[in-house]
Scaffold this active site. Structure first.
Site, PDB file in Angstrom:
ATOM      1  N   ASN A  11       0.870  -1.184   0.000  1.00  0.00           N
ATOM      2  CA  ASN A  11       0.000   0.000   0.000  1.00  0.00           C
ATOM      3  C   ASN A  11       0.906   1.233   0.000  1.00  0.00           C
ATOM      4  OD1 ASN A  11      -1.400   2.259   1.060  1.00  0.00           O
ATOM      5  ND2 ASN A  11      -3.065   0.935   1.667  1.00  0.00           N
ATOM      6  N   ASP A  13       0.085   4.462  -0.098  1.00  0.00           N
ATOM      7  CA  ASP A  13      -0.545   5.726   0.313  1.00  0.00           C
ATOM      8  C   ASP A  13       0.426   6.691   0.978  1.00  0.00           C
ATOM      9  OD1 ASP A  13      -2.935   4.736  -0.534  1.00  0.00           O
ATOM     10  OD2 ASP A  13      -3.687   4.241   1.455  1.00  0.00           O
ATOM     11  N   HIS A  14       1.277   6.149   1.835  1.00  0.00           N
ATOM     12  CA  HIS A  14       2.076   7.071   2.644  1.00  0.00           C
ATOM     13  C   HIS A  14       3.317   7.600   1.940  1.00  0.00           C
ATOM     14  CE1 HIS A  14      -0.865   6.913   5.637  1.00  0.00           C
ATOM     15  NE2 HIS A  14      -0.819   5.595   5.655  1.00  0.00           N
ATOM     16  N   ARG A  22       4.649  18.676   0.811  1.00  0.00           N
ATOM     17  CA  ARG A  22       5.273  19.853   0.206  1.00  0.00           C
ATOM     18  C   ARG A  22       4.603  20.300  -1.088  1.00  0.00           C
ATOM     19  NH1 ARG A  22      10.372  21.426   2.356  1.00  0.00           N
ATOM     20  NH2 ARG A  22       9.947  21.283   4.571  1.00  0.00           N
ATOM     21  N   HIS A  47      -5.322   3.859  -1.682  1.00  0.00           N
ATOM     22  CA  HIS A  47      -6.641   4.270  -1.163  1.00  0.00           C
ATOM     23  C   HIS A  47      -6.914   5.699  -1.616  1.00  0.00           C
ATOM     24  CE1 HIS A  47      -9.336   4.644   2.709  1.00  0.00           C
ATOM     25  NE2 HIS A  47      -9.956   5.031   1.612  1.00  0.00           N
ATOM     26  N   ARG A  49      -8.873   8.530  -1.047  1.00  0.00           N
ATOM     27  CA  ARG A  49      -9.810   9.038  -0.028  1.00  0.00           C
ATOM     28  C   ARG A  49     -10.598  10.209  -0.561  1.00  0.00           C
ATOM     29  NH1 ARG A  49      -9.937   8.391   5.462  1.00  0.00           N
ATOM     30  NH2 ARG A  49      -8.788   6.573   6.147  1.00  0.00           N
ATOM     31  N   ARG A  53      -6.173  12.925   0.724  1.00  0.00           N
ATOM     32  CA  ARG A  53      -5.035  13.277   1.585  1.00  0.00           C
ATOM     33  C   ARG A  53      -3.757  12.541   1.210  1.00  0.00           C
ATOM     34  NH1 ARG A  53      -6.738  10.219   7.147  1.00  0.00           N
ATOM     35  NH2 ARG A  53      -8.652  11.371   6.854  1.00  0.00           N
ATOM     36  N   HIS A  54      -3.892  11.413   0.513  1.00  0.00           N
ATOM     37  CA  HIS A  54      -2.650  10.793   0.001  1.00  0.00           C
ATOM     38  C   HIS A  54      -2.740  10.571  -1.516  1.00  0.00           C
ATOM     39  CE1 HIS A  54      -4.955   7.510   1.809  1.00  0.00           C
ATOM     40  NE2 HIS A  54      -4.486   7.752   3.002  1.00  0.00           N
ATOM     41  N   GLU A  74      -8.512   0.988  -3.175  1.00  0.00           N
ATOM     42  CA  GLU A  74      -9.420   1.058  -2.019  1.00  0.00           C
ATOM     43  C   GLU A  74     -10.246   2.330  -2.132  1.00  0.00           C
ATOM     44  OE1 GLU A  74      -7.016   1.062   1.456  1.00  0.00           O
ATOM     45  OE2 GLU A  74      -6.250  -0.936   1.107  1.00  0.00           O
ATOM     46  N   THR A 104      -6.914   6.822  10.150  1.00  0.00           N
ATOM     47  CA  THR A 104      -6.781   5.717   9.205  1.00  0.00           C
ATOM     48  C   THR A 104      -8.091   4.923   9.241  1.00  0.00           C
ATOM     49  OG1 THR A 104      -5.453   3.788   8.584  1.00  0.00           O
ATOM     50  CG2 THR A 104      -5.682   4.221  10.937  1.00  0.00           C
ATOM     51  N   THR A 105      -8.207   3.892   8.400  1.00  0.00           N
ATOM     52  CA  THR A 105      -9.449   3.119   8.349  1.00  0.00           C
ATOM     53  C   THR A 105      -9.643   2.397   9.683  1.00  0.00           C
ATOM     54  OG1 THR A 105      -8.902   2.778   6.038  1.00  0.00           O
ATOM     55  CG2 THR A 105     -10.756   1.529   6.902  1.00  0.00           C
ATOM     56  N   GLU A 155     -11.362  -8.907   2.726  1.00  0.00           N
ATOM     57  CA  GLU A 155     -10.083  -8.628   3.389  1.00  0.00           C
ATOM     58  C   GLU A 155     -10.380  -8.443   4.875  1.00  0.00           C
ATOM     59  OE1 GLU A 155      -7.336  -5.979   1.486  1.00  0.00           O
ATOM     60  OE2 GLU A 155      -6.490  -5.346   3.404  1.00  0.00           O
ATOM     61  N   HIS A 194      -3.838  -4.328   7.542  1.00  0.00           N
ATOM     62  CA  HIS A 194      -3.933  -3.154   8.418  1.00  0.00           C
ATOM     63  C   HIS A 194      -3.054  -3.327   9.642  1.00  0.00           C
ATOM     64  CE1 HIS A 194      -5.246   0.588  10.130  1.00  0.00           C
ATOM     65  NE2 HIS A 194      -5.848   0.843   8.986  1.00  0.00           N
ATOM     66  N   GLY A 195      -2.059  -2.457   9.712  1.00  0.00           N
ATOM     67  CA  GLY A 195      -1.195  -2.410  10.885  1.00  0.00           C
ATOM     68  C   GLY A 195      -0.108  -3.470  10.929  1.00  0.00           C
ATOM     69  N   GLY A 216       1.133  -1.371   4.285  1.00  0.00           N
ATOM     70  CA  GLY A 216       1.573  -0.063   3.823  1.00  0.00           C
ATOM     71  C   GLY A 216       2.392   0.713   4.818  1.00  0.00           C
ATOM     72  N   HIS A 217       1.732   1.249   5.832  1.00  0.00           N
ATOM     73  CA  HIS A 217       2.359   2.237   6.716  1.00  0.00           C
ATOM     74  C   HIS A 217       3.694   1.750   7.273  1.00  0.00           C
ATOM     75  CE1 HIS A 217       2.928   4.533  10.483  1.00  0.00           C
ATOM     76  NE2 HIS A 217       2.530   5.526   9.713  1.00  0.00           N
TER      77      HIS A 217
HETATM   78  N1  PXP Z   1      -5.923  -2.958   3.770  1.00  0.00           N
HETATM   79  C1  PXP Z   1      -6.863  -1.995   3.808  1.00  0.00           C
HETATM   80  C2  PXP Z   1      -8.224  -2.326   3.313  1.00  0.00           C
HETATM   81  C3  PXP Z   1      -6.573  -0.685   4.251  1.00  0.00           C
HETATM   82  O1  PXP Z   1      -7.531   0.253   4.286  1.00  0.00           O
HETATM   83  C4  PXP Z   1      -5.237  -0.400   4.636  1.00  0.00           C
HETATM   84  C5  PXP Z   1      -4.886   0.995   5.063  1.00  0.00           C
HETATM   85  O2  PXP Z   1      -5.208   1.905   4.069  1.00  0.00           O
HETATM   86  C6  PXP Z   1      -4.293  -1.421   4.574  1.00  0.00           C
HETATM   87  C7  PXP Z   1      -4.662  -2.700   4.164  1.00  0.00           C
HETATM   88  C8  PXP Z   1      -2.863  -1.192   4.943  1.00  0.00           C
HETATM   89  O3  PXP Z   1      -2.749  -0.844   6.284  1.00  0.00           O
HETATM   90  P1  PXP Z   1      -1.375  -0.337   6.839  1.00  0.00           P
HETATM   91  O4  PXP Z   1      -1.034   0.909   6.108  1.00  0.00           O
HETATM   92  O5  PXP Z   1      -1.640  -0.130   8.289  1.00  0.00           O
HETATM   93  O6  PXP Z   1      -0.370  -1.435   6.583  1.00  0.00           O
END
Ligand code: PXP
Length: 245
Positions: A11, A13-14, A22, A47, A49, A53-54, A74, A104-105, A155, A194-195, A216-217
């Site tokens: 992921n 996004d970040h 910037r 994702h 949004r 934001r990302h 997403e 976050t979600t 998921e 997630h996480g 992702g994060h």
């Molecule tokens: N899966 C889904 C559906 C998510 O919404 C996210 C966060 O956007 C992730 C996975 C990834 O989560 P993380 O960035 O915490 O790894």
């Protein structure tokens, strides 16, 4: 017996969050996605949004057309977002709950409660050829509702498991493991995310019914210290170890 194939989706996004800080175009999510492909990920997740934001709209054609990997988009289950997805036709669309003020979600989609709203959106996405998944809590009521909607994939939200420690983490893991079995029984392909981080990925990766992790994060954060290629390599190594490859 050969062990299961466990896919890793990055992921990104970040990467976009840092870029947006910037207002320019560095660091570019596309460059990260290309690097991630070279490092061996199986897919890119992004994702879009409501507040952008990302990831932004202009990132989508780049990620879809210039990276030779399946794109998992997403989105919140709204008509506006579905129209954007239908326009770009990513390989997969994961419907996630979205609150404007959340960091976050925060939880899974209430598929059981929202089924009437979700039905036409799912139908539209599936008619456009997108593989639809629903991001849900590890809960049999949500799984049955997802199966009734006819989606091919769910998921499972691993956030609570990742935040828990000790005995609570084992309870969360058991919940996810039971839900993954139920998903398979209901004919649903099971992903999770997630996480997830180096210290939490292996027990989830070892669940036989889970075939894809979206992370992702942690990976983008860890890339600051060890590099993106190395962070992906280490995550893959841990996943392979868990699966027995
Ligand atoms: N899966 C889904 C559906 C998510 O919404 C996210 C966060 O956007 C992730 C996975 C990834 O989560 P993380 O960035 O915490 O790894």
């Amino acid at each position: 017996m050969p062990s299961k194939q466990l896919r890793l989706g990055l992921n990104i996004d970040h990467v976009a969050t840092v870029r947006n800080a910037r207002g320019g175009d560095h660091p570019a999510p596309l460059r990260a996605a290309l690097l991630a492909k070279a490092a061996g990920v199986d897919g890119i997740t992004a994702h879009l949004r409501e507040d952008r934001r990302h990831i932004r709209d202009l990132d989508l054609p780049l990620l879809k057309n210039e990276v030779d990997l399946p794109l998992n988009l997403e989105i919140a289950p709204t008509e506006e977002m579905v129209q954007i997805a239908v326009q770009h036709k990513p390989h997969a669309v994961c419907l996630v709950p979205e609150k404007r003020e959340e960091v976050t979600t925060e939880g899974g989609l209430d598929v059981a409660g929202l089924k009437d709203r979700l039905q036409p959106l799912v139908k539209e996405l599936m008619s456009a050829g997108c593989r639809v998944s629903l991001f849900i809590e590890a809960d049999i009521v949500q799984l049955k509702a997802a199966a009734n909607l006819g989606v091919p994939v769910v998921e499972l939200h691993t956030g609570r498991y990742c935040e828990a420690s000790g005995a609570s983490r084992s309870i969360e893991l058991d919940r996810i493991s039971a839900a993954a079995k139920d998903a398979k029984f209901l004919g649903l392909e099971c992903h999770a995310g997630h996480g997830l981080a180096f210290d939490s990925v292996k027990p989830i990766a070892a669940i036989p019914e889970i075939v894809e992790l979206n992370i992702g994060h942690f990976l983008v954060g860890e890339a600051i210290f060890m590099g993106l290629k190395e962070a992906i390599g280490e995550m893959r190594r841990l996943m392979d170890e868990a699966v027995g490859n």
